[in-house]
Design a protein around this motif. Structure first.
Motif, PDB file in Angstrom:
ATOM      1  N   GLU A  60       0.830  -1.212   0.000  1.00  0.00           N
ATOM      2  CA  GLU A  60       0.000   0.000   0.000  1.00  0.00           C
ATOM      3  C   GLU A  60       0.857   1.250   0.000  1.00  0.00           C
ATOM      4  O   GLU A  60       0.565   2.214  -0.700  1.00  0.00           O
ATOM      5  CB  GLU A  60      -0.935   0.027   1.217  1.00  0.00           C
ATOM      6  N   ARG A  61       1.932   1.244   0.788  1.00  0.00           N
ATOM      7  CA  ARG A  61       2.841   2.397   0.849  1.00  0.00           C
ATOM      8  C   ARG A  61       3.470   2.692  -0.508  1.00  0.00           C
ATOM      9  O   ARG A  61       3.880   3.816  -0.779  1.00  0.00           O
ATOM     10  CB  ARG A  61       3.958   2.146   1.858  1.00  0.00           C
ATOM     11  N   ASN A  62       3.550   1.663  -1.362  1.00  0.00           N
ATOM     12  CA  ASN A  62       4.146   1.828  -2.693  1.00  0.00           C
ATOM     13  C   ASN A  62       3.108   1.873  -3.800  1.00  0.00           C
ATOM     14  O   ASN A  62       3.425   1.641  -4.964  1.00  0.00           O
ATOM     15  CB  ASN A  62       5.142   0.686  -2.946  1.00  0.00           C
ATOM     16  N   GLY A  63       1.844   2.122  -3.432  1.00  0.00           N
ATOM     17  CA  GLY A  63       0.795   2.294  -4.424  1.00  0.00           C
ATOM     18  C   GLY A  63       0.265   1.009  -5.033  1.00  0.00           C
ATOM     19  O   GLY A  63      -0.394   1.040  -6.064  1.00  0.00           O
ATOM     20  N   ARG A  64       0.560  -0.119  -4.404  1.00  0.00           N
ATOM     21  CA  ARG A  64       0.069  -1.397  -4.914  1.00  0.00           C
ATOM     22  C   ARG A  64      -1.001  -1.935  -3.975  1.00  0.00           C
ATOM     23  O   ARG A  64      -0.994  -1.660  -2.785  1.00  0.00           O
ATOM     24  CB  ARG A  64       1.213  -2.416  -5.007  1.00  0.00           C
ATOM     25  N   THR A  65      -1.916  -2.717  -4.529  1.00  0.00           N
ATOM     26  CA  THR A  65      -2.950  -3.374  -3.733  1.00  0.00           C
ATOM     27  C   THR A  65      -2.678  -4.867  -3.780  1.00  0.00           C
ATOM     28  O   THR A  65      -2.809  -5.488  -4.829  1.00  0.00           O
ATOM     29  CB  THR A  65      -4.352  -3.065  -4.295  1.00  0.00           C
ATOM     30  N   PRO A  96       5.752 -12.083  -0.065  1.00  0.00           N
ATOM     31  CA  PRO A  96       6.992 -11.517  -0.618  1.00  0.00           C
ATOM     32  C   PRO A  96       7.556 -10.361   0.222  1.00  0.00           C
ATOM     33  O   PRO A  96       8.764 -10.301   0.440  1.00  0.00           O
ATOM     34  CB  PRO A  96       6.577 -11.046  -2.021  1.00  0.00           C
ATOM     35  N   CYS A  97       6.684  -9.477   0.713  1.00  0.00           N
ATOM     36  CA  CYS A  97       7.178  -8.367   1.545  1.00  0.00           C
ATOM     37  C   CYS A  97       7.711  -8.882   2.876  1.00  0.00           C
ATOM     38  O   CYS A  97       8.746  -8.425   3.353  1.00  0.00           O
ATOM     39  CB  CYS A  97       6.083  -7.332   1.782  1.00  0.00           C
ATOM     40  N   HIS A  98       7.012  -9.828   3.471  1.00  0.00           N
ATOM     41  CA  HIS A  98       7.470 -10.388   4.749  1.00  0.00           C
ATOM     42  C   HIS A  98       8.828 -11.060   4.588  1.00  0.00           C
ATOM     43  O   HIS A  98       9.720 -10.895   5.421  1.00  0.00           O
ATOM     44  CB  HIS A  98       6.460 -11.398   5.295  1.00  0.00           C
ATOM     45  N   ASP A  99       8.986 -11.819   3.510  1.00  0.00           N
ATOM     46  CA  ASP A  99      10.200 -12.611   3.328  1.00  0.00           C
ATOM     47  C   ASP A  99      11.369 -11.810   2.775  1.00  0.00           C
ATOM     48  O   ASP A  99      12.497 -12.299   2.797  1.00  0.00           O
ATOM     49  CB  ASP A  99       9.924 -13.808   2.419  1.00  0.00           C
ATOM     50  N   SER A 100      11.129 -10.597   2.301  1.00  0.00           N
ATOM     51  CA  SER A 100      12.239  -9.807   1.769  1.00  0.00           C
ATOM     52  C   SER A 100      12.374  -8.490   2.515  1.00  0.00           C
ATOM     53  O   SER A 100      13.307  -8.313   3.301  1.00  0.00           O
ATOM     54  CB  SER A 100      12.063  -9.571   0.267  1.00  0.00           C
ATOM     55  N   VAL A 101      11.454  -7.575   2.313  1.00  0.00           N
ATOM     56  CA  VAL A 101      11.560  -6.235   2.893  1.00  0.00           C
ATOM     57  C   VAL A 101      11.638  -6.299   4.415  1.00  0.00           C
ATOM     58  O   VAL A 101      12.543  -5.732   5.025  1.00  0.00           O
ATOM     59  CB  VAL A 101      10.364  -5.355   2.456  1.00  0.00           C
ATOM     60  N   LYS A 102      10.702  -6.999   5.037  1.00  0.00           N
ATOM     61  CA  LYS A 102      10.667  -7.058   6.505  1.00  0.00           C
ATOM     62  C   LYS A 102      11.905  -7.753   7.067  1.00  0.00           C
ATOM     63  O   LYS A 102      12.499  -7.289   8.040  1.00  0.00           O
ATOM     64  CB  LYS A 102       9.394  -7.784   6.961  1.00  0.00           C
ATOM     65  N   GLN A 103      12.316  -8.851   6.465  1.00  0.00           N
ATOM     66  CA  GLN A 103      13.498  -9.565   6.959  1.00  0.00           C
ATOM     67  C   GLN A 103      14.753  -8.712   6.817  1.00  0.00           C
ATOM     68  O   GLN A 103      15.617  -8.727   7.693  1.00  0.00           O
ATOM     69  CB  GLN A 103      13.656 -10.897   6.229  1.00  0.00           C
ATOM     70  N   ALA A 104      14.846  -7.950   5.743  1.00  0.00           N
ATOM     71  CA  ALA A 104      15.991  -7.061   5.566  1.00  0.00           C
ATOM     72  C   ALA A 104      16.001  -5.972   6.630  1.00  0.00           C
ATOM     73  O   ALA A 104      17.062  -5.624   7.174  1.00  0.00           O
ATOM     74  CB  ALA A 104      15.962  -6.448   4.164  1.00  0.00           C
ATOM     75  N   LYS A 105      14.833  -5.433   6.953  1.00  0.00           N
ATOM     76  CA  LYS A 105      14.752  -4.410   8.002  1.00  0.00           C
ATOM     77  C   LYS A 105      15.153  -4.990   9.348  1.00  0.00           C
ATOM     78  O   LYS A 105      15.853  -4.334  10.123  1.00  0.00           O
ATOM     79  CB  LYS A 105      13.335  -3.843   8.073  1.00  0.00           C
ATOM     80  N   GLU A 106      14.685  -6.193   9.652  1.00  0.00           N
ATOM     81  CA  GLU A 106      15.047  -6.821  10.925  1.00  0.00           C
ATOM     82  C   GLU A 106      16.544  -7.065  11.001  1.00  0.00           C
ATOM     83  O   GLU A 106      17.166  -6.855  12.035  1.00  0.00           O
ATOM     84  CB  GLU A 106      14.270  -8.122  11.129  1.00  0.00           C
TER      85      GLU A 106
END
Length: 112
Positions: A60-65, A96-106
């Protein structure tokens, strides 16, 4: 063309044969998912949260649903059951967001 035989009858899989990707010394080392809190009660709470919050917040933050499939803990609870059940610490994410973006942030030591 030769027929391939299946390996099903030659391979035995036991319940403990899965590779566990838990860092030695981790708070969750040697614990099942149920012992870590991910039991029937969690499944019910998770289902309700996803009904109430069906979209991935990162998309959502990137304009996708995108439909969310995972209820993620914004701040890793590391076994703290008060933090685990604090719904203000939950967010809906697609896999995909959990396994990439979130894991990278953690990994970088960041939250949400």
């Amino acid at each position: 063309m030769a027929r391939l035989k299946t390996l099903g009858s030659r391979i035995k899989e036991s319940a403990g044969s899965r590779v566990k990707l838990v860092t030695p010394g981790s708070w969750r080392s040697g614990m099942t998912s149920s012992q870590r809190g991910y039991d029937y009660r969690w499944q019910k709470a998770r289902e309700q949260y996803l009904r109430d919050n069906p979209l991935c917040i990162y998309c959502e933050r990137n304009g996708r649903t995108t439909a969310a499939r995972i209820v993620d803990h914004i701040v890793a609870h590391r076994g703290d059951m008060i933090l685990f059940w604090d719904q203000t610490n939950w967010q809906s994410l697609c896999k995909p967001c959990h396994d990439s973006v979130k894991q990278a942030k953690e990994a970088a030591g960041q939250g949400s």
